[in-house]
Design a protein around this motif. Structure first.
Motif, PDB file in Angstrom:
ATOM      1  N   THR B   5       0.805  -1.218   0.000  1.00 36.52           N
ATOM      2  CA  THR B   5       0.000   0.000   0.000  1.00 36.52           C
ATOM      3  C   THR B   5       0.836   1.267   0.000  1.00 36.52           C
ATOM      4  O   THR B   5       0.381   2.308  -0.411  1.00 36.52           O
ATOM      5  CB  THR B   5      -0.921   0.043   1.225  1.00 36.52           C
ATOM      6  N   VAL B   6       2.045   1.184   0.527  1.00 36.58           N
ATOM      7  CA  VAL B   6       2.859   2.401   0.584  1.00 36.58           C
ATOM      8  C   VAL B   6       3.534   2.635  -0.746  1.00 36.58           C
ATOM      9  O   VAL B   6       4.230   1.788  -1.268  1.00 36.58           O
ATOM     10  CB  VAL B   6       3.922   2.303   1.691  1.00 36.58           C
ATOM     11  N   ALA B   7       3.278   3.813  -1.280  1.00 35.09           N
ATOM     12  CA  ALA B   7       3.907   4.159  -2.540  1.00 35.09           C
ATOM     13  C   ALA B   7       5.369   4.469  -2.296  1.00 35.09           C
ATOM     14  O   ALA B   7       5.742   4.877  -1.216  1.00 35.09           O
ATOM     15  CB  ALA B   7       3.220   5.367  -3.135  1.00 35.09           C
ATOM     16  N   PRO B   8       6.203   4.263  -3.299  1.00 37.15           N
ATOM     17  CA  PRO B   8       7.598   4.660  -3.171  1.00 37.15           C
ATOM     18  C   PRO B   8       7.706   6.172  -3.056  1.00 37.15           C
ATOM     19  O   PRO B   8       6.877   6.899  -3.602  1.00 37.15           O
ATOM     20  CB  PRO B   8       8.234   4.172  -4.474  1.00 37.15           C
ATOM     21  N   PHE B   9       8.686   6.639  -2.308  1.00 40.25           N
ATOM     22  CA  PHE B   9       8.952   8.062  -2.326  1.00 40.25           C
ATOM     23  C   PHE B   9       9.252   8.463  -3.749  1.00 40.25           C
ATOM     24  O   PHE B   9       9.983   7.786  -4.457  1.00 40.25           O
ATOM     25  CB  PHE B   9      10.142   8.393  -1.416  1.00 40.25           C
ATOM     26  N   ARG B  10       8.675   9.600  -4.189  1.00 40.44           N
ATOM     27  CA  ARG B  10       8.835  10.007  -5.568  1.00 40.44           C
ATOM     28  C   ARG B  10       8.141   8.998  -6.464  1.00 40.44           C
ATOM     29  O   ARG B  10       8.775   8.153  -7.079  1.00 40.44           O
ATOM     30  CB  ARG B  10      10.310  10.007  -5.911  1.00 40.44           C
ATOM     31  N   GLY B  11       6.838   9.069  -6.507  1.00 36.95           N
ATOM     32  CA  GLY B  11       6.110   8.032  -7.218  1.00 36.95           C
ATOM     33  C   GLY B  11       5.647   8.462  -8.593  1.00 36.95           C
ATOM     34  O   GLY B  11       6.349   9.146  -9.320  1.00 36.95           O
TER      35      GLY B  11
END
Lengths: 431, 262
Positions: B5-11
């Protein structure tokens, strides 16, 4: 006497001293060109004054000592707080906005690193009495201009908004420990830590999505990032901070500096005293920021009537390191080193009068005070990098060092025959 | 809640990559410098990079200090593990791999986007095993300065805060001090450069704090784990300025590594 200096301070001399002073002059002149007036706050003040700002790291790094009456004093760790004190306590009834610029030493008890001793130089500008995004935009544009003046070509300004994060925290209504967990994850840009926070913290769906989206609120595409953030607004504060950022971006269009922009709404490391937009400038080859700034609407009010304020401080030492790394090693190797001409007056009062005229015309001239003959003068000149030697014979005869290092007589000194160290030539030194 | 669920930083918002200004173009292509730890994590780091389909140096035994990747895209420096965060904080290297234990101990201002699936270990407090020979070694010079626990047999179940100033040998002085300070204990830290297990044997220290993988070394020296301070594994760290200045290249690397971590 062992001739040592304490850890964390340094001597600067020769070309390095010239470069530092020259860069500081250029930065100050840039600020003045934007209507910022010089301010020279004291080197040390009451500790309570300088501690009025909230940055714990800064506060714990201050040099403190006792005055003879027992009050605690501190060396200034930055300029913003002293200038805010001046405006709050003494200049509050002068028409706003007020613009100030400064340059000089600040002191922090920290481990020295590239481009930062414990005494280091800052130059900066502060703009008081203007809450509008146009003021934030001016400071951002001024920063970009100053960085270009300093010779940097590839810097980036990383722009965040502390109110966005603070408002999100208000919306989440989490306890201090959970707040700490979230802050750690964001400060380190750590995906695993953020996942852990989300696992450990029960949140409503909208809030959870707002947190999950945070990592995407970083990047160069200002418009799409702000649009994405707008889809996850939880309260008025988040809304207003994004509106504010949009306003700043709009106000920047005319300045043509947006291509150096990176938005980072998760950059919360330098909370300090900022209340709105906050930013750092980074340049290749230097791992740390060369400039940082932001809006601090709560600081002036600690010393007098509240005033909105926004400002920036540039690290002069770091700018020099960044420029040197950008331009390669040879830039710092002293190839531009140009020593003042050496004049031998041969005991003639007329010669000294002529030297005075040349100096008034902007020439930099050192006069022989040892009664040297030609040989001694040429030797000294050759060893210290002097190119021009002037010898008085009813008028100055101009000797110049050629490529092989020999001094050659050019004949009588002609107008324009000497390179002066005027403002103009000093600028040439830097380009 | 799953990890995905957590998007990568800088998505995704970055999908339309904007080219750098022309002046910057040339330099933006300069290769990244990657700091890797010598020793325990070296081989795992290289195999991991290889699995992530990143070009790695062909000759890691070389005496050259900076090793180019086989395709020249990245430069590598093999550094002492403790130095990796320092290199990265100062921007001498753009990225680095080292243990989370080292990152926490050195406390450098770096980004740490990903935990990597190797180098698992734990930083533990250990003391003499009950009844072991080492528990009874007496060093008359070192003894008697502080009230010691009556018996190390009690340590396992006894709150550490009952201890008066324990002497603790460790390579991790910062984390050790912090761990004990949080429990109100003002521990006497004896910072060593290695072989901290010797501490209790020689009577230099009451306890040790060290990384434990299997526990064999501890058992061989008559020590038992008492508390875990930190679960550690390898971590990718990134210089804060490089993260923004070389975003495209660094994101490419993070993306590839992420595929192997989730």
């Amino acid at each position: 006497m062992n001739g040592h200096v304490p850890f964390g301070v340094a001597d600067y001399f020769w070309e390095e001293a010239n470069m530092r002073q020259g860069l500081l002059d250029q930065l100050m002149e840039t600020f003045r060109g934007w209507g910022y007036g010089d301010v020279i706050p004291p080197m040390f003040e009451f500790d309570s004054t300088l501690s009025a700002q909230y940055d714990d790291r800064l506060r714990s790094g201050m040099y403190r000592f006792l005055d003879r009456d027992g009050s605690t004093l501190s060396l200034r760790p930055e300029f913003t707080t002293p200038v805010a004190r001046l405006v709050g306590a003494r200049l509050h009834d002068w028409p706003m906005p007020q613009r100030f610029c400064y340059g000089g030493s600040v002191f922090r008890y920290l481990e020295p690193q590239a481009g930062r001793q414990r005494e280091f130089w800052q130059a900066g500008g502060e703009l008081f009495g203007a809450p509008d995004p146009a003021a934030d935009a001016e400071i951002l544009a001024l920063t970009a201009t100053a960085l270009k003046v300093a010779g940097l070509t590839q810097f980036r300004q990383i722009v965040g908004h502390i109110r966005y994060y603070r408002s999100l925290l208000e919306a989440l209504k989490i306890d201090p420990q959970q707040t700490q967990q979230l802050q750690w994850a964001l400060e380190r840009k750590s995906e695993p830590l953020l996942e852990e926070f989300l696992r450990d913290t029960p949140l409503r769906t909208g809030q959870r999505q707002a947190v999950e989206t945070l990592p995407q609120l970083v990047g160069e595409n200002v418009d799409s990032i702000l649009s994405l953030a707008e889809r996850h607004i939880q309260n008025r504060g988040m809304h207003e901070s994004l509106q504010n950022l949009r306003g700043i971006v709009d106000a920047l269009i005319g300045y043509d500096i947006l291509d150096s922009f990176v938005i980072d709404l998760t950059e919360i490391r330098n909370l300090g005293y900022y209340t709105g937009v906050s930013f750092e400038a980074v340049a290749p080859g230097l791992g740390t920021a060369v400039a940082s700034g932001g809006r601090y609407d709560d600081l002036v009010g600690r010393f007098g009537p509240a005033q909105p304020a926004v400002g920036v401080a540039l690290g002069v030492d770091r700018l020099l390191v960044a420029r040197q790394r950008q331009d390669g090693q040879d830039a710092g190797a002293g190839q531009h080193r140009l020593q003042p001409a050496l004049a031998l007056p041969q005991g003639s009062p007329e010669a000294l009068a002529q030297v005075q005229r040349l100096r008034r015309a902007g020439m930099h001239i050192q006069v022989d005070v040892n009664g040297w003959g030609l040989d001694a003068a040429f030797l000294y000149a050759a060893e210290t990098g002097v190119r021009d030697v002037l010898v008085w014979e009813d008028g100055f005869q101009h000797h110049r060092r050629d490529e092989r290092g020999d001094f050659v007589l050019l004949g009588p000194l002609e107008v324009g025959g000497l390179a002066g160290r005027t403002e103009m030539s000093r600028e040439e030194l830097f380009k | 809640m799953t990890q995905a669920t957590v998007a990568p930083f800088r998505g995704q918002a970055e999908s339309d990559e904007r080219p750098l200004p022309s002046a910057a173009d040339r330099r933006s292509k300069q290769s990244l410098l990657f700091a890797l730890p010598k020793g325990r994590l070296a081989q795992d780091s290289l195999s991991f990079l290889e699995r992530a389909e990143l070009s790695i140096p062909t000759d890691t035994e070389s005496r050259k200090l900076i090793l180019p990747a086989a395709d020249g895209s990245i430069g590598f420096v093999m550094a002492k593990p403790r130095d990796v965060p320092t290199y990265v904080e100062h921007g001498a290297a753009d990225l680095g791999i080292c243990g989370l234990d080292v990152v926490r101990e050195t406390d450098r201002a770096v980004y740490e986007p990903l935990l990597l699936p190797f180098g698992h270990c734990r930083l533990s407090v250990a003391g003499p095993a009950p009844g072991s020979a080492t528990a009874h070694v007496e060093n008359p010079d070192a003894a008697g300065l502080a009230v010691k626990p009556a018996s190390s047999a009690q340590l396992d179940g006894t709150p550490l805060r009952y201890m008066s100033q324990p002497r603790i040998a460790t390579e991790y002085p910062r984390l050790t001090r912090q761990f004990f300070a949080e429990r109100g204990v003002n521990a006497e830290i004896i910072a060593l450069g290695g072989s901290v297990e010797l501490g209790p044997i020689l009577g230099l220290a009451d306890l040790i704090v060290d990384v434990v993988q299997t526990g064999t070394t501890l058992r061989m020296n008559g020590l038992v784990e008492i508390r875990t301070i930190l679960e550690s594994q390898a971590v990718l760290i990134v210089n804060r300025a490089s993260y923004q200045l070389k975003a495209a290249e660094i994101n490419r690397i993070i993306e590839r590594m992420r595929l192997l971590t989730t």
